[in-house]
Write a protein that holds these residues in place. Structure first.
Motif, PDB file in Angstrom:
ATOM      1  N   LEU A 174       5.589  -3.597  -4.358  1.00  0.00           N
ATOM      2  CA  LEU A 174       6.089  -2.399  -3.690  1.00  0.00           C
ATOM      3  C   LEU A 174       5.010  -1.758  -2.843  1.00  0.00           C
ATOM      4  O   LEU A 174       3.853  -1.637  -3.260  1.00  0.00           O
ATOM      5  CB  LEU A 174       6.576  -1.385  -4.736  1.00  0.00           C
ATOM      6  CG  LEU A 174       7.667  -1.874  -5.704  1.00  0.00           C
ATOM      7  CD1 LEU A 174       8.008  -0.769  -6.695  1.00  0.00           C
ATOM      8  CD2 LEU A 174       8.904  -2.331  -4.953  1.00  0.00           C
ATOM      9  N   SER A 175       5.395  -1.295  -1.670  1.00  0.00           N
ATOM     10  CA  SER A 175       4.469  -0.564  -0.812  1.00  0.00           C
ATOM     11  C   SER A 175       4.169   0.789  -1.429  1.00  0.00           C
ATOM     12  O   SER A 175       4.899   1.274  -2.321  1.00  0.00           O
ATOM     13  CB  SER A 175       5.075  -0.366   0.574  1.00  0.00           C
ATOM     14  OG  SER A 175       6.183   0.520   0.497  1.00  0.00           O
ATOM     15  N   ASP A 177       4.536   3.654   0.031  1.00  0.00           N
ATOM     16  CA  ASP A 177       5.647   4.553   0.369  1.00  0.00           C
ATOM     17  C   ASP A 177       6.828   4.361  -0.567  1.00  0.00           C
ATOM     18  O   ASP A 177       7.473   5.336  -0.976  1.00  0.00           O
ATOM     19  CB  ASP A 177       6.092   4.322   1.817  1.00  0.00           C
ATOM     20  CG  ASP A 177       5.105   4.877   2.832  1.00  0.00           C
ATOM     21  OD1 ASP A 177       4.248   5.696   2.433  1.00  0.00           O
ATOM     22  OD2 ASP A 177       5.188   4.495   4.018  1.00  0.00           O
ATOM     23  N   LYS A 178       7.116   3.107  -0.918  1.00  0.00           N
ATOM     24  CA  LYS A 178       8.230   2.842  -1.831  1.00  0.00           C
ATOM     25  C   LYS A 178       7.939   3.407  -3.216  1.00  0.00           C
ATOM     26  O   LYS A 178       8.830   4.003  -3.857  1.00  0.00           O
ATOM     27  CB  LYS A 178       8.482   1.334  -1.912  1.00  0.00           C
ATOM     28  CG  LYS A 178       9.624   0.947  -2.847  1.00  0.00           C
ATOM     29  CD  LYS A 178      10.950   1.540  -2.418  1.00  0.00           C
ATOM     30  CE  LYS A 178      12.087   1.064  -3.312  1.00  0.00           C
ATOM     31  NZ  LYS A 178      13.385   1.697  -2.945  1.00  0.00           N
ATOM     32  N   GLN A 179       6.723   3.239  -3.690  1.00  0.00           N
ATOM     33  CA  GLN A 179       6.366   3.786  -5.003  1.00  0.00           C
ATOM     34  C   GLN A 179       6.464   5.309  -5.011  1.00  0.00           C
ATOM     35  O   GLN A 179       6.965   5.906  -5.974  1.00  0.00           O
ATOM     36  CB  GLN A 179       4.952   3.346  -5.383  1.00  0.00           C
ATOM     37  CG  GLN A 179       4.816   1.846  -5.643  1.00  0.00           C
ATOM     38  CD  GLN A 179       3.388   1.443  -5.915  1.00  0.00           C
ATOM     39  OE1 GLN A 179       2.790   1.876  -6.923  1.00  0.00           O
ATOM     40  NE2 GLN A 179       2.812   0.617  -5.049  1.00  0.00           N
ATOM     41  N   SER A 181       8.368   7.124  -3.180  1.00  0.00           N
ATOM     42  CA  SER A 181       9.793   7.462  -3.151  1.00  0.00           C
ATOM     43  C   SER A 181      10.419   7.345  -4.535  1.00  0.00           C
ATOM     44  O   SER A 181      11.217   8.199  -4.948  1.00  0.00           O
ATOM     45  CB  SER A 181      10.515   6.535  -2.169  1.00  0.00           C
ATOM     46  OG  SER A 181      11.903   6.782  -2.168  1.00  0.00           O
TER      47      SER A 181
END
Length: 285
Positions: A174-175, A177-179, A181
């Motif tokens: 996961l990037s 930003d995804k984490q 989010s």
């Protein structure tokens, strides 16, 4: 992870810095807490400092590692006179609420403060974890969560076709930003209002010996993404190169697919700097 408390306490410089900052914020409130819960006391050093710093009626520390709990209890009885008064509870917080022990279940709705430092990122299911923390917080509006945690380095661009087994896991990482989010959504979905949600780019300098002791911990972070136990176990050794490269070469302009292998082979490298993104959260119910 096979990191023993005695080893960890010698080089947890960065976690201590973030814990100290959070403790200064809490101490400035000069509040009397009915119940403080520390999630993941580790070797107990920060826990004892927090218990001494904050006015409280009851202080409970919860950890899923029996070695850490035993060590904390021994340190309390051997080093402190009088003992800190901290209650140490063994509990795996990766389980759902209905599988919590009676000791934890009885704390529901009572915590004025939940503190956690460099621990929550080890729990795979963030929504389930925040459900547990939300249930523990006081229901009168006075309960708050103060946590510092790691945003795990994204390995997507570090994996090469030279290692076929790892190449097949690219979709799992996961990037940042995804984490972020996921953490934000988990907080809000469990009825927590976010007061602070801040990311700090930090550096953690370790000696060669410390780095060799710490690499299994860095690799263990990816157990939250590669959640099938047998698959993760089969990949642990192969993850060392991309993981070490991701934390020591954050810009990734020139990836080093053999970063860890070369580090081990070059005894002239005396220390390393890990580049980490730390998320600090303050939220209330």
């Amino acid at each position: 992870m096979d990191l023993v408390p005695e080893t960890y306490q010698t080089f947890n410089h960065l976690p201590r810095q973030f814990a100290d900052s959070t403790m200064r914020t809490l101490a400035a409130k000069n509040r009397l807490y009915n119940l403080v819960i520390d999630i993941g006391p580790g070797d107990g050093g920060i826990t004892r400092k927090l218990a001494k710093l904050l006015r409280h009626r009851r202080f409970v520390a919860i950890d899923g590692d029996p070695k850490m709990i035993d060590y904390c209890r021994r340190q309390d009885s051997d080093l402190l006179s009088p003992p800190s008064g901290v209650e140490y509870v063994l509990q795996d917080l990766s389980l759902p609420w209905n599988q919590m022990s009676e000791s934890v279940g009885q704390l529901a709705g009572q915590a004025d403060l939940i503190f956690s430092n460099f621990v929550l990122h080890f729990i795979p299911d963030k929504h389930q974890l925040l459900d547990i923390l939300s249930r523990l917080l006081a229901t009168d509006g006075g309960g708050s969560l103060h946590a510092n945690l790691l945003i795990v380095a994204d390995l997507t661009d570090r994996i090469t076709t030279a290692v076929p087994l790892l190449d097949g896991t690219k979709h799992l990482y996961l990037s940042a930003d995804k984490q972020l989010s996921i953490w934000r959504q988990a907080l809000e979905a469990n009825g927590l209002t976010i007061d602070e949600f801040r990311v700090t780019d930090s550096e953690w300098r370790l000696t060669r010996k410390e780095m060799i002791a710490f690499i299994p911990v860095l690799i263990q972070h990816y157990n939250t993404m590669i959640t099938e136990p047998k698959q993760f176990l089969s990949l642990r050794e192969q993850l060392a190169n991309p993981v070490f490269d991701a934390y020591t070469n954050p810009t990734g302009g020139h990836n080093n697919p053999d970063a860890w292998t070369k580090f081990l082979a070059d005894n002239t490298v005396a220390d390393v700097v890990l580049h980490m993104k730390i998320l600090s959260i303050i939220a209330h119910k």
